[in-house]
Design a protein around this motif. Structure first.
Motif, PDB file in Angstrom:
ATOM      1  N   ALA A 143       0.833  -1.204   0.000  1.00 48.21           N
ATOM      2  CA  ALA A 143       0.000   0.000   0.000  1.00 48.21           C
ATOM      3  C   ALA A 143       0.864   1.249   0.000  1.00 48.21           C
ATOM      4  O   ALA A 143       0.572   2.219  -0.705  1.00 48.21           O
ATOM      5  N   ARG A 144       1.951   1.235   0.759  1.00 49.10           N
ATOM      6  CA  ARG A 144       2.845   2.381   0.813  1.00 49.10           C
ATOM      7  C   ARG A 144       3.508   2.621  -0.549  1.00 49.10           C
ATOM      8  O   ARG A 144       3.623   3.755  -1.008  1.00 49.10           O
ATOM      9  N   VAL A 145       3.904   1.559  -1.219  1.00 51.24           N
ATOM     10  CA  VAL A 145       4.520   1.674  -2.547  1.00 51.24           C
ATOM     11  C   VAL A 145       3.494   2.214  -3.548  1.00 51.24           C
ATOM     12  O   VAL A 145       3.795   3.131  -4.320  1.00 51.24           O
ATOM     13  N   ARG A 146       2.275   1.668  -3.525  1.00 51.65           N
ATOM     14  CA  ARG A 146       1.223   2.147  -4.429  1.00 51.65           C
ATOM     15  C   ARG A 146       0.926   3.622  -4.171  1.00 51.65           C
ATOM     16  O   ARG A 146       0.746   4.399  -5.104  1.00 51.65           O
ATOM     17  N   GLU A 165      -6.069   5.046 -10.144  1.00 54.25           N
ATOM     18  CA  GLU A 165      -6.101   3.582 -10.235  1.00 54.25           C
ATOM     19  C   GLU A 165      -5.237   2.973  -9.130  1.00 54.25           C
ATOM     20  O   GLU A 165      -5.612   1.979  -8.513  1.00 54.25           O
ATOM     21  N   LEU A 166      -4.101   3.591  -8.878  1.00 54.44           N
ATOM     22  CA  LEU A 166      -3.201   3.111  -7.828  1.00 54.44           C
ATOM     23  C   LEU A 166      -3.753   3.386  -6.430  1.00 54.44           C
ATOM     24  O   LEU A 166      -3.565   2.594  -5.511  1.00 54.44           O
ATOM     25  N   ASP A 167      -4.403   4.528  -6.276  1.00 53.74           N
ATOM     26  CA  ASP A 167      -4.952   4.919  -4.974  1.00 53.74           C
ATOM     27  C   ASP A 167      -6.288   5.624  -5.183  1.00 53.74           C
ATOM     28  O   ASP A 167      -6.331   6.841  -5.384  1.00 53.74           O
ATOM     29  N   PRO A 168      -7.388   4.868  -5.164  1.00 52.10           N
ATOM     30  CA  PRO A 168      -8.712   5.440  -5.422  1.00 52.10           C
ATOM     31  C   PRO A 168      -9.163   6.485  -4.386  1.00 52.10           C
ATOM     32  O   PRO A 168     -10.158   7.157  -4.588  1.00 52.10           O
ATOM     33  N   GLU A 169      -8.414   6.638  -3.309  1.00 51.05           N
ATOM     34  CA  GLU A 169      -8.750   7.610  -2.275  1.00 51.05           C
ATOM     35  C   GLU A 169      -7.810   8.824  -2.320  1.00 51.05           C
ATOM     36  O   GLU A 169      -7.720   9.565  -1.342  1.00 51.05           O
ATOM     37  N   HIS A 170      -7.123   9.042  -3.410  1.00 52.99           N
ATOM     38  CA  HIS A 170      -6.126  10.110  -3.529  1.00 52.99           C
ATOM     39  C   HIS A 170      -6.829  11.452  -3.755  1.00 52.99           C
ATOM     40  O   HIS A 170      -7.150  11.825  -4.881  1.00 52.99           O
ATOM     41  N   ALA A 216      -2.027  14.983 -18.791  1.00 55.69           N
ATOM     42  CA  ALA A 216      -2.438  15.215 -17.405  1.00 55.69           C
ATOM     43  C   ALA A 216      -3.548  14.255 -17.003  1.00 55.69           C
ATOM     44  O   ALA A 216      -3.490  13.641 -15.929  1.00 55.69           O
ATOM     45  N   GLU A 217      -4.546  14.109 -17.860  1.00 52.35           N
ATOM     46  CA  GLU A 217      -5.656  13.201 -17.544  1.00 52.35           C
ATOM     47  C   GLU A 217      -5.169  11.766 -17.378  1.00 52.35           C
ATOM     48  O   GLU A 217      -5.632  11.047 -16.482  1.00 52.35           O
ATOM     49  N   ARG A 218      -4.238  11.335 -18.229  1.00 50.34           N
ATOM     50  CA  ARG A 218      -3.684   9.968 -18.093  1.00 50.34           C
ATOM     51  C   ARG A 218      -2.956   9.811 -16.759  1.00 50.34           C
ATOM     52  O   ARG A 218      -3.109   8.790 -16.081  1.00 50.34           O
ATOM     53  N   CYS A 219      -2.183  10.817 -16.388  1.00 51.84           N
ATOM     54  CA  CYS A 219      -1.455  10.743 -15.118  1.00 51.84           C
ATOM     55  C   CYS A 219      -2.405  10.678 -13.929  1.00 51.84           C
ATOM     56  O   CYS A 219      -2.204   9.885 -12.996  1.00 51.84           O
ATOM     57  N   PHE A 220      -3.444  11.520 -13.946  1.00 49.88           N
ATOM     58  CA  PHE A 220      -4.399  11.503 -12.837  1.00 49.88           C
ATOM     59  C   PHE A 220      -5.175  10.184 -12.797  1.00 49.88           C
ATOM     60  O   PHE A 220      -5.432   9.643 -11.718  1.00 49.88           O
ATOM     61  N   ALA A 221      -5.518   9.651 -13.959  1.00 47.94           N
ATOM     62  CA  ALA A 221      -6.216   8.358 -14.005  1.00 47.94           C
ATOM     63  C   ALA A 221      -5.329   7.266 -13.406  1.00 47.94           C
ATOM     64  O   ALA A 221      -5.807   6.408 -12.650  1.00 47.94           O
ATOM     65  N   GLN A 222      -4.038   7.305 -13.740  1.00 51.36           N
ATOM     66  CA  GLN A 222      -3.109   6.316 -13.193  1.00 51.36           C
ATOM     67  C   GLN A 222      -3.005   6.470 -11.677  1.00 51.36           C
ATOM     68  O   GLN A 222      -3.027   5.475 -10.944  1.00 51.36           O
ATOM     69  N   GLU A 281       3.452  10.243  -7.230  1.00 49.74           N
ATOM     70  CA  GLU A 281       4.307  10.590  -8.370  1.00 49.74           C
ATOM     71  C   GLU A 281       3.475  10.849  -9.627  1.00 49.74           C
ATOM     72  O   GLU A 281       3.706  11.822 -10.353  1.00 49.74           O
ATOM     73  N   SER A 282       2.485  10.005  -9.881  1.00 53.68           N
ATOM     74  CA  SER A 282       1.616  10.191 -11.054  1.00 53.68           C
ATOM     75  C   SER A 282       0.815  11.481 -10.954  1.00 53.68           C
ATOM     76  O   SER A 282       0.656  12.201 -11.938  1.00 53.68           O
ATOM     77  N   ALA A 283       0.313  11.779  -9.765  1.00 49.08           N
ATOM     78  CA  ALA A 283      -0.449  13.018  -9.572  1.00 49.08           C
ATOM     79  C   ALA A 283       0.448  14.237  -9.786  1.00 49.08           C
ATOM     80  O   ALA A 283       0.023  15.228 -10.388  1.00 49.08           O
ATOM     81  N   LEU A 284       1.690  14.163  -9.332  1.00 41.71           N
ATOM     82  CA  LEU A 284       2.625  15.261  -9.540  1.00 41.71           C
ATOM     83  C   LEU A 284       2.907  15.457 -11.032  1.00 41.71           C
ATOM     84  O   LEU A 284       2.895  16.591 -11.522  1.00 41.71           O
TER      85      LEU A 284
END
Length: 135
Positions: free
Chosen positions: A23-26, A58-63, A49-55, A32-35
């Motif tokens: 979970a910590r790695v994800r 996907e990694l953290d649905p609570e971000h 930008a949209e691809r990065c935010f989607a990624q 990093e993707s959000a940045l």
């Protein structure tokens, strides 16, 4: 019997520790993707930008930050309904997120002004696309 319980407890602890590490790695990858998405938004590279935010999501649905930043990206593209949807998602996760609150209020106000300008244009006042964009 006691030995078997101790082994079970140790196994459960190891599984929890492994899950926690994953979970910590994800979370780190999501951050990093959000940045990257925020940087792409600043550079007006909307699709990237949209691809990065989607990624990130996907990694953290609570971000929360990924939702708020994607909402800002949508707002910059005048996709106000999508922006408000993402701000609402962020606020559902964290009702006290100041960025999501502020962005949502600004986008809702801009959408109201655009709607009033369009309504006025339909009634007889001639509003050009440039007039609407200046709002």
């Amino acid at each position: 019997m006691l030995h078997a319980r101790a082994e079970e407890t140790l196994e459960r602890a190891a599984k929890l520790r492994h899950a926690s590490e994953q979970a910590r790695v994800r979370w780190g990858w999501a951050k990093e993707s959000a940045l990257r998405g925020a940087l792409a938004t600043k550079a007006e590279r909307w699709e990237e930008a949209e691809r990065c935010f989607a990624q990130a999501l996907e990694l953290d649905p609570e971000h929360v930050r990924a939702y708020a930043a994607r909402g800002a990206c949508y707002a910059n593209r005048r996709m106000y309904a999508e922006a408000i949807r993402d701000f609402d998602r962020a606020l559902k996760i964290d009702p006290n997120d100041g960025a999501a609150k502020a962005y949502k209020a600004a986008v809702e106000e801009k959408a109201r002004r655009l709607e009033r300008a369009r309504s006025g244009a339909n009634v007889g006042a001639r509003a050009t696309t440039e007039d609407l964009d200046s709002l």
